[in-house]
Design a protein around this motif. Structure first.
Motif, PDB file in Angstrom:
ATOM      1  N   ASP A  61       0.976  -1.306   0.076  1.00  0.00           N
ATOM      2  CA  ASP A  61       0.128  -0.030  -0.083  1.00  0.00           C
ATOM      3  C   ASP A  61       0.883   1.392   0.035  1.00  0.00           C
ATOM      4  O   ASP A  61       0.425   2.242  -0.764  1.00  0.00           O
ATOM      5  CB  ASP A  61      -0.844  -0.055   1.311  1.00  0.00           C
ATOM      6  CG  ASP A  61      -2.172  -0.945   1.235  1.00  0.00           C
ATOM      7  OD1 ASP A  61      -2.281  -1.566   0.088  1.00  0.00           O
ATOM      8  OD2 ASP A  61      -2.591  -1.324   2.036  1.00  0.00           O
ATOM      9  N   ALA A  62       1.958   1.417   0.721  1.00  0.00           N
ATOM     10  CA  ALA A  62       2.669   2.357   1.071  1.00  0.00           C
ATOM     11  C   ALA A  62       3.763   2.667  -0.194  1.00  0.00           C
ATOM     12  O   ALA A  62       3.977   3.917  -0.637  1.00  0.00           O
ATOM     13  CB  ALA A  62       3.431   2.520   2.100  1.00  0.00           C
ATOM     14  N   ALA A  67       7.960  -3.292  -3.737  1.00  0.00           N
ATOM     15  CA  ALA A  67       8.788  -2.982  -2.514  1.00  0.00           C
ATOM     16  C   ALA A  67       8.531  -4.461  -1.653  1.00  0.00           C
ATOM     17  O   ALA A  67       9.190  -4.519  -0.443  1.00  0.00           O
ATOM     18  CB  ALA A  67       8.142  -1.986  -1.628  1.00  0.00           C
ATOM     19  N   VAL A  68       7.499  -5.326  -1.996  1.00  0.00           N
ATOM     20  CA  VAL A  68       7.413  -6.500  -1.212  1.00  0.00           C
ATOM     21  C   VAL A  68       8.290  -7.401  -1.504  1.00  0.00           C
ATOM     22  O   VAL A  68       8.060  -8.321  -2.383  1.00  0.00           O
ATOM     23  CB  VAL A  68       5.876  -6.751  -1.422  1.00  0.00           C
ATOM     24  CG1 VAL A  68       5.407  -8.227  -0.475  1.00  0.00           C
ATOM     25  CG2 VAL A  68       4.782  -5.856  -1.016  1.00  0.00           C
ATOM     26  N   ARG A  71      12.692 -10.405   2.113  1.00  0.00           N
ATOM     27  CA  ARG A  71      13.762  -9.596   3.188  1.00  0.00           C
ATOM     28  C   ARG A  71      13.016  -8.501   3.710  1.00  0.00           C
ATOM     29  O   ARG A  71      13.007  -8.272   5.006  1.00  0.00           O
ATOM     30  CB  ARG A  71      15.002  -9.138   2.311  1.00  0.00           C
ATOM     31  CG  ARG A  71      16.059  -8.775   3.247  1.00  0.00           C
ATOM     32  CD  ARG A  71      17.192  -8.547   2.231  1.00  0.00           C
ATOM     33  NE  ARG A  71      17.662  -9.779   1.843  1.00  0.00           N
ATOM     34  CZ  ARG A  71      18.446 -10.725   2.556  1.00  0.00           C
ATOM     35  NH1 ARG A  71      18.895 -10.436   4.021  1.00  0.00           N
ATOM     36  NH2 ARG A  71      18.973 -11.867   2.048  1.00  0.00           N
ATOM     37  N   ARG A  72      12.197  -7.727   3.039  1.00  0.00           N
ATOM     38  CA  ARG A  72      11.622  -6.495   3.712  1.00  0.00           C
ATOM     39  C   ARG A  72      10.482  -6.832   4.526  1.00  0.00           C
ATOM     40  O   ARG A  72      10.374  -6.338   5.544  1.00  0.00           O
ATOM     41  CB  ARG A  72      11.211  -5.585   2.473  1.00  0.00           C
ATOM     42  CG  ARG A  72      11.975  -4.679   1.771  1.00  0.00           C
ATOM     43  CD  ARG A  72      12.609  -3.554   2.582  1.00  0.00           C
ATOM     44  NE  ARG A  72      11.488  -2.732   3.311  1.00  0.00           N
ATOM     45  CZ  ARG A  72      10.953  -1.673   2.518  1.00  0.00           C
ATOM     46  NH1 ARG A  72      11.315  -1.449   1.053  1.00  0.00           N
ATOM     47  NH2 ARG A  72       9.979  -1.158   3.158  1.00  0.00           N
ATOM     48  N   VAL A  73       9.761  -7.755   4.072  1.00  0.00           N
ATOM     49  CA  VAL A  73       8.580  -8.395   4.937  1.00  0.00           C
ATOM     50  C   VAL A  73       9.240  -8.935   6.356  1.00  0.00           C
ATOM     51  O   VAL A  73       8.752  -8.696   7.385  1.00  0.00           O
ATOM     52  CB  VAL A  73       7.743  -9.159   4.402  1.00  0.00           C
ATOM     53  CG1 VAL A  73       6.632  -9.935   5.211  1.00  0.00           C
ATOM     54  CG2 VAL A  73       6.934  -8.744   3.078  1.00  0.00           C
ATOM     55  N   ALA A  74      10.190  -9.643   6.289  1.00  0.00           N
ATOM     56  CA  ALA A  74      10.870 -10.393   7.395  1.00  0.00           C
ATOM     57  C   ALA A  74      11.380  -9.363   8.267  1.00  0.00           C
ATOM     58  O   ALA A  74      11.060  -9.315   9.563  1.00  0.00           O
ATOM     59  CB  ALA A  74      11.993 -11.162   7.007  1.00  0.00           C
ATOM     60  N   LYS A  91       7.087 -15.736  -2.928  1.00  0.00           N
ATOM     61  CA  LYS A  91       6.455 -14.621  -3.262  1.00  0.00           C
ATOM     62  C   LYS A  91       5.103 -14.827  -3.995  1.00  0.00           C
ATOM     63  O   LYS A  91       4.199 -14.119  -3.231  1.00  0.00           O
ATOM     64  CB  LYS A  91       7.306 -13.411  -3.926  1.00  0.00           C
ATOM     65  CG  LYS A  91       6.563 -12.142  -3.904  1.00  0.00           C
ATOM     66  CD  LYS A  91       7.461 -11.080  -4.585  1.00  0.00           C
ATOM     67  CE  LYS A  91       6.702  -9.740  -4.481  1.00  0.00           C
ATOM     68  NZ  LYS A  91       7.332  -8.711  -5.270  1.00  0.00           N
ATOM     69  N   ASP A  92       5.043 -16.049  -4.577  1.00  0.00           N
ATOM     70  CA  ASP A  92       3.686 -16.172  -5.375  1.00  0.00           C
ATOM     71  C   ASP A  92       2.740 -16.605  -4.073  1.00  0.00           C
ATOM     72  O   ASP A  92       1.698 -15.896  -4.243  1.00  0.00           O
ATOM     73  CB  ASP A  92       3.905 -17.347  -6.156  1.00  0.00           C
ATOM     74  CG  ASP A  92       4.346 -16.853  -7.560  1.00  0.00           C
ATOM     75  OD1 ASP A  92       4.455 -15.609  -7.962  1.00  0.00           O
ATOM     76  OD2 ASP A  92       4.823 -17.756  -8.228  1.00  0.00           O
TER      77      ASP A  92
END
Length: 253
Positions: A61-62, A67-68, A71-74, A91-92
């Motif tokens: 959203d941001a 961006a997803v 690594r970023r989510v973790a 990621k799928d």
């Protein structure tokens, strides 16, 4: 079920899960949605699948879907990347989980009124509102969708709205896929227009150009169209007009 019945059902499933688009993922929906929410191996992490999905949605959203990353989510949930894979192996899978998570925002308890056109338009308006809240949705819907529990609940609402039409099941699924494709395409256009707003000077220049072309005698249809009374150009008004043409023109015979 006969082979003809299976063929029709399979086509309906393809239509509704792809929204009329192409592509798809290698995610097994039965394994994804009908297995318990728990890590596949190793020690149980100190976070849930719901927390992972919420963090991924907030990132998309941001900053957009690019961006997803795992690594970023973790990092958002304060975990190591490897521990994340025990809940979402790729990621799928994460995208499918995100899609169904936001589908939970769609109202599903609205009973049909019996006016199937009005009910179907309400479904479309709810879809548009959801996609505007989550701008990454329109493009994602064209290539992936495994119909998790929240998406299935909304599909039930749409199919119930279509009951008075007398359409068979495959046709109802096609109508829903057509509607979803229309909404996704229109919202994608809305978002692109909002992201590249034209200056008043640019708009005035384009108007002068078309007016000049229409007056040259070689474009009578364009001249007639430009001479017609103007209509509200707000995004909501335009969406409603286009939606009315689509739904009111559906053939249920």
């Amino acid at each position: 079920m006969s082979s003809a019945g299976r063929t029709g059902a399979e086509k309906g499933v393809r239509d509704v899960t792809r929204g009329g688009g192409s592509g798809g993922t290698g995610v097994d929906p039965q394994q994804l949605w009908l297995t318990p929410d728990r890590p596949r191996r190793g020690r149980r992490p100190g976070f849930s699948r719901a927390a992972i999905i919420a963090a991924a949605v907030a990132l998309a959203d941001a900053e957009g879907l690019d961006a997803v990353t795992m690594r970023r989510v973790a990092a958002e949930v304060g975990a190591g990347v490897m521990s994340l894979y025990s809940y979402a192996p790729d990621k799928d899978t994460l995208l499918e989980l995100m899609l169904d998570h936001v589908s939970g925002e769609l109202p599903t308890a609205t009973p049909p009124t019996g006016d199937w056109r009005a009910d179907l338009k309400a479904v479309a308006h709810d879809q548009r509102a959801l996609m505007l809240r989550h701008p990454w949705l329109p493009a994602t819907l064209t290539t992936r969708r495994t119909l998790g529990p929240n998406a299935l609940a909304f599909l039930e609402r749409a199919l119930a709205a279509l009951r008075p039409t007398g359409l068979d099941g495959a046709a109802k699924l096609e109508v829903f896929a057509q509607l979803t494709s229309f909404v996704a395409g229109h919202v994608g256009y809305e978002l692109s227009q909002a992201g590249s707003a034209r200056s008043p000077e640019r708009t005035a220049a384009e108007t002068r150009y078309l007016t000049t072309v229409a007056a040259d005698g070689n474009h009578p249809e364009l001249a007639e169209a430009l001479a017609a009374p103007g209509r509200p150009l707000t995004p909501e008004a335009m969406f409603t007009r286009f939606l009315n043409r689509l739904v009111d023109g559906l053939d249920t015979d």
